[in-house]
Design a protein around this motif. Structure first.
Motif, mmCIF file in Angstrom:
data_model
loop_
_atom_site.group_PDB
_atom_site.id
_atom_site.type_symbol
_atom_site.label_atom_id
_atom_site.label_comp_id
_atom_site.label_asym_id
_atom_site.label_seq_id
_atom_site.Cartn_x
_atom_site.Cartn_y
_atom_site.Cartn_z
ATOM 1 N N PRO A 1 0.788 -1.238 0.000
ATOM 2 C CA PRO A 1 0.000 0.000 0.000
ATOM 3 C C PRO A 1 0.823 1.293 0.000
ATOM 4 O O PRO A 1 0.241 2.383 0.012
ATOM 5 C CB PRO A 1 -0.819 -0.102 1.292
ATOM 6 N N CYS A 2 2.140 1.207 -0.002
ATOM 7 C CA CYS A 2 2.977 2.412 -0.001
ATOM 8 C C CYS A 2 2.800 3.180 -1.317
ATOM 9 O O CYS A 2 2.861 2.590 -2.407
ATOM 10 C CB CYS A 2 4.440 2.018 0.192
ATOM 11 N N SER A 3 2.599 4.493 -1.238
ATOM 12 C CA SER A 3 2.336 5.303 -2.434
ATOM 13 C C SER A 3 3.454 5.183 -3.462
ATOM 14 O O SER A 3 3.205 5.039 -4.663
ATOM 15 C CB SER A 3 2.158 6.773 -2.046
ATOM 16 N N ARG A 4 4.713 5.249 -3.008
ATOM 17 C CA ARG A 4 5.836 5.169 -3.943
ATOM 18 C C ARG A 4 5.936 3.771 -4.557
ATOM 19 O O ARG A 4 6.304 3.622 -5.720
ATOM 20 C CB ARG A 4 7.150 5.550 -3.254
ATOM 21 N N ASN A 5 5.596 2.746 -3.782
ATOM 22 C CA ASN A 5 5.619 1.383 -4.320
ATOM 23 C C ASN A 5 4.502 1.166 -5.338
ATOM 24 O O ASN A 5 4.670 0.424 -6.314
ATOM 25 C CB ASN A 5 5.498 0.364 -3.193
ATOM 26 N N ILE A 6 3.361 1.799 -5.098
ATOM 27 C CA ILE A 6 2.250 1.687 -6.049
ATOM 28 C C ILE A 6 2.673 2.264 -7.392
ATOM 29 O O ILE A 6 2.445 1.659 -8.449
ATOM 30 C CB ILE A 6 0.995 2.404 -5.499
ATOM 31 N N TYR A 7 3.312 3.434 -7.363
ATOM 32 C CA TYR A 7 3.796 3.984 -8.628
ATOM 33 C C TYR A 7 4.865 3.079 -9.234
ATOM 34 O O TYR A 7 4.872 2.838 -10.455
ATOM 35 C CB TYR A 7 4.352 5.408 -8.485
ATOM 36 N N SER A 8 5.765 2.562 -8.415
ATOM 37 C CA SER A 8 6.867 1.739 -8.922
ATOM 38 C C SER A 8 6.353 0.493 -9.632
ATOM 39 O O SER A 8 6.931 0.070 -10.645
ATOM 40 C CB SER A 8 7.799 1.347 -7.769
ATOM 41 N N ARG A 9 5.274 -0.104 -9.130
ATOM 42 C CA ARG A 9 4.734 -1.311 -9.778
ATOM 43 C C ARG A 9 4.239 -0.997 -11.189
ATOM 44 O O ARG A 9 4.486 -1.753 -12.130
ATOM 45 C CB ARG A 9 3.601 -1.901 -8.932
ATOM 46 N N VAL A 10 3.519 0.124 -11.319
ATOM 47 C CA VAL A 10 3.027 0.487 -12.644
ATOM 48 C C VAL A 10 4.198 0.876 -13.548
ATOM 49 O O VAL A 10 4.238 0.523 -14.733
ATOM 50 C CB VAL A 10 2.010 1.638 -12.549
ATOM 51 N N ALA A 11 5.176 1.593 -12.984
ATOM 52 C CA ALA A 11 6.341 2.002 -13.763
ATOM 53 C C ALA A 11 7.143 0.798 -14.241
ATOM 54 O O ALA A 11 7.754 0.836 -15.316
ATOM 55 C CB ALA A 11 7.222 2.923 -12.926
ATOM 56 N N GLN A 12 7.145 -0.297 -13.445
ATOM 57 C CA GLN A 12 7.833 -1.510 -13.865
ATOM 58 C C GLN A 12 7.142 -2.118 -15.088
ATOM 59 O O GLN A 12 7.809 -2.590 -16.018
ATOM 60 C CB GLN A 12 7.868 -2.526 -12.732
ATOM 61 N N LYS A 13 5.814 -2.083 -15.091
ATOM 62 C CA LYS A 13 5.090 -2.572 -16.273
ATOM 63 C C LYS A 13 5.445 -1.725 -17.492
ATOM 64 O O LYS A 13 5.687 -2.245 -18.586
ATOM 65 C CB LYS A 13 3.584 -2.552 -16.033
ATOM 66 N N ALA A 14 5.481 -0.405 -17.290
ATOM 67 C CA ALA A 14 5.859 0.475 -18.396
ATOM 68 C C ALA A 14 7.272 0.170 -18.869
ATOM 69 O O ALA A 14 7.544 0.118 -20.082
ATOM 70 C CB ALA A 14 5.746 1.939 -17.959
ATOM 71 N N LYS A 15 8.172 -0.062 -17.929
ATOM 72 C CA LYS A 15 9.569 -0.388 -18.272
ATOM 73 C C LYS A 15 9.628 -1.684 -19.075
ATOM 74 O O LYS A 15 10.381 -1.770 -20.061
ATOM 75 C CB LYS A 15 10.390 -0.503 -16.990
ATOM 76 N N ASP A 16 8.847 -2.678 -18.668
ATOM 77 C CA ASP A 16 8.823 -3.945 -19.398
ATOM 78 C C ASP A 16 8.318 -3.764 -20.831
ATOM 79 O O ASP A 16 8.688 -4.532 -21.730
ATOM 80 C CB ASP A 16 7.940 -4.959 -18.666
ATOM 81 N N MET A 17 7.492 -2.743 -21.030
ATOM 82 C CA MET A 17 6.986 -2.439 -22.364
ATOM 83 C C MET A 17 7.919 -1.489 -23.120
ATOM 84 O O MET A 17 7.664 -1.149 -24.275
ATOM 85 C CB MET A 17 5.589 -1.809 -22.266
ATOM 86 N N GLY A 18 8.980 -1.052 -22.436
ATOM 87 C CA GLY A 18 9.954 -0.162 -23.070
ATOM 88 C C GLY A 18 9.680 1.306 -22.874
ATOM 89 O O GLY A 18 10.267 2.142 -23.582
#
Length: 522
Positions: free
Chosen positions: A161-178
């Protein structure tokens, strides 16, 4: 001595987390070690806790720089649900303060903080400092405190539930997509005269003693009259690396905007959180207070925090919202303002706009800013400046999403009370869904003045955005993407808190109601 931007960031590929042993300074107990994350990074190439931030820092060198700069304390600061930083300060002793904080040395009972969904019987969460994002001397604290954003971990893993971790999870998906999202946030806020007398403070007098104007926007005299605190603020944040490019007096009495360079989205969110704290502290020194309340004055415009979004190639950082061919400077064609990928990203944002509004406009007061009246003049100056319908278009400030220039989009609904990490996470997730599903954003509203056409039943215009927090909560609750992004625990916690806020507001009897109805029948 000038305030230092202490984080000398170098950009390389972020290494993966591997197992290793770390102790909580002197404790070293097995139970404590079960709580702490186990990192084995090279201290000279210590990465960010956010997946999209490519920066690394030399912890040992940075620790030495802190000591030499006169820093006495490190403040690893995580966020509550509202985006307000929380910390325990750690003295720098034997040159280990920053290093230990970066390994999660400080433990917290989450039940004491809004939006950290824990019971008082749960194990603690630990705050892992992220100096690769920011590590700055606070200018108003005698430069003795180094502020560092932090991400929460629980039993060795990122706390969901950490705000920065929530963003990081979505950003990881974006990173995986390039992809890599970059962000600019336009910071608007009020600066008002402080008083020990509550009745006087409620008069909401501006700090400047100059006569109030009917239309004070961009006024030179009032901006200059506020330069003592504004100049200190701009100098301070420029010393911290913000790169301010403009500031002005805005449309309401005592309202200001400060604009600075965009950055990787998580870093920009960290900067915005710190900016709110810096503004409040610096203004207090000058006998005033800063308010980030979205709409403190009923007859004046409210404060936004417009999100300017672009998507980039993760490796090359090429802006993928830009067309391959140059766009004419005077073009009003949305198809020329954004690439095909950008239009699909926009389509995803439009699809989930109501849920995004719930997060970007998180308070009861937020929706007093987004009010339409038949006269299209809900505020003294003639305009509310805030969107009221789910629409997009070119350089048109009545749209919820504006396309002001090639290569970016501006989400205008977001307001000054936003938790930027949560809002950015939902925006990015919606945009990625739009790309994956090739969502069409629908027709543009171009230069239509939507304040004027909204009352026309035959106009065939776009639908209204949520008109109050209750409607926004419902939109958030029924949107499956919101739950997927927030995770079960933060989704439940956010809904529980906001529903309680809305219920409290609905039960409150205001002065307006008493004055209007108390003696209505005799």
């Amino acid at each position: 001595m000038k305030t230092l931007l202490l984080s000398s960031r170098r950009y390389i590929t972020r290494p993966a987390i591997t197992n290793g042993n770390v102790c909580r300074r002197c404790f070293g107990s097995s139970s404590t070690n079960d709580i702490l994350p186990k990192f084995s990074y090279d201290p000279k190439k210590w990465p960010s806790t956010v997946s999209s931030n490519k920066a690394v820092v030399d912890l040992q060198h940075l620790e030495q720089t802190l000591v030499q700069a006169g820093v006495k304390y490190v403040a690893p600061s995580f966020l509550d649900m509202h985006g307000i930083p929380k910390t325990k300060m750690v003295p720098i002793t034997n040159k280990t303060g920053l290093i230990s904080c970066s390994k999660g040395s400080e433990l917290f009972t989450g039940a004491a903080v809004d939006g950290v969904p824990q019971s008082i019987s749960d194990d603690e969460v630990c705050a892992v400092a992220d100096p690769a994002s920011l590590c700055v001397q606070l200018p108003y604290a005698k430069k003795e405190v180094a502020y560092v954003p932090a991400s929460l971990y629980y039993k060795g893993e990122p706390f969901e539930p950490c705000s920065r971790n929530i963003y990081s999870r979505v950003a990881q998906k974006a990173k995986d997509m390039g992809y890599l999202m970059k962000l600019g946030i336009e910071a608007e806020f009020f600066v008002l005269k402080d008083s020990q007398d509550l009745a006087e403070m409620r008069q909401q007098e501006p700090l400047s003693s100059l006569e109030n104007l009917h239309k004070p926007c961009y006024d030179v005299s009032r901006l200059i009259d506020n330069l003592p605190w504004m100049s200190e603020l701009v100098d301070s944040i420029n010393d911290l690396g913000y790169k301010v490019y403009s500031f002005d007096h805005e449309d309401a009495i005592g309202q200001f905007e400060v604009d600075f360079d965009y950055d990787e989205a998580s870093v920009m969110c960290d900067k915005f959180v710190l900016l709110r704290m810096l503004v409040c502290s610096i203004v207090r020194k000058h006998g005033g207070y800063a308010s980030w309340m979205p709409k403190p004055m009923a007859s004046r415009t409210g404060s936004g925090a417009h999100l300017n979004v672009s998507l980039h190639n993760f490796e090359t950082e090429e802006n993928l919202f830009l067309q391959q061919q140059a766009t004419p400077a005077n073009s009003d064609d949305e198809q020329q303002q954004l690439s095909e990928l950008g239009m699909h990203f926009l389509g995803g944002v439009m699809k989930h706009l109501d849920a995004i509004v719930a997060v970007a406009c998180p308070t009861v007061n937020s929706y007093k800013r987004m009010v339409w009246t038949p006269s299209s003049a809900s505020d003294t100056t003639g305009f509310s400046w805030a969107p009221v319908v789910a629409s997009y278009g070119s350089n048109n400030r009545t749209n919820a999403i504006r396309l002001p220039a090639p290569g970016r989009l501006e989400i205008r609904s977001s307001d000054s009370a936003v938790n930027p990490h949560l809002a950015s996470a939902l925006v990015l997730a919606a945009g990625l869904e739009g790309i994956e599903q090739q969502i069409d954003p629908g027709p543009s509203r171009g230069h239509d003045n939507l304040y004027q056409t909204l009352g026309d039943k035959d106009s065939g215009g776009p639908k209204l955005l949520p008109r109050n927090l209750g409607e926004a909560i419902h939109a958030f609750e029924i949107d499956p993407l919101a739950k997927a992004v927030f995770g079960d625990r933060m989704h439940e916690s956010w809904l529980q808190y906001r529903k309680a806020e809305w219920n409290d507001y609905c039960k409150h009897v205001s002065n307006w109601e008493v004055e209007r109805y108390l003696r209505q029948f005799g």
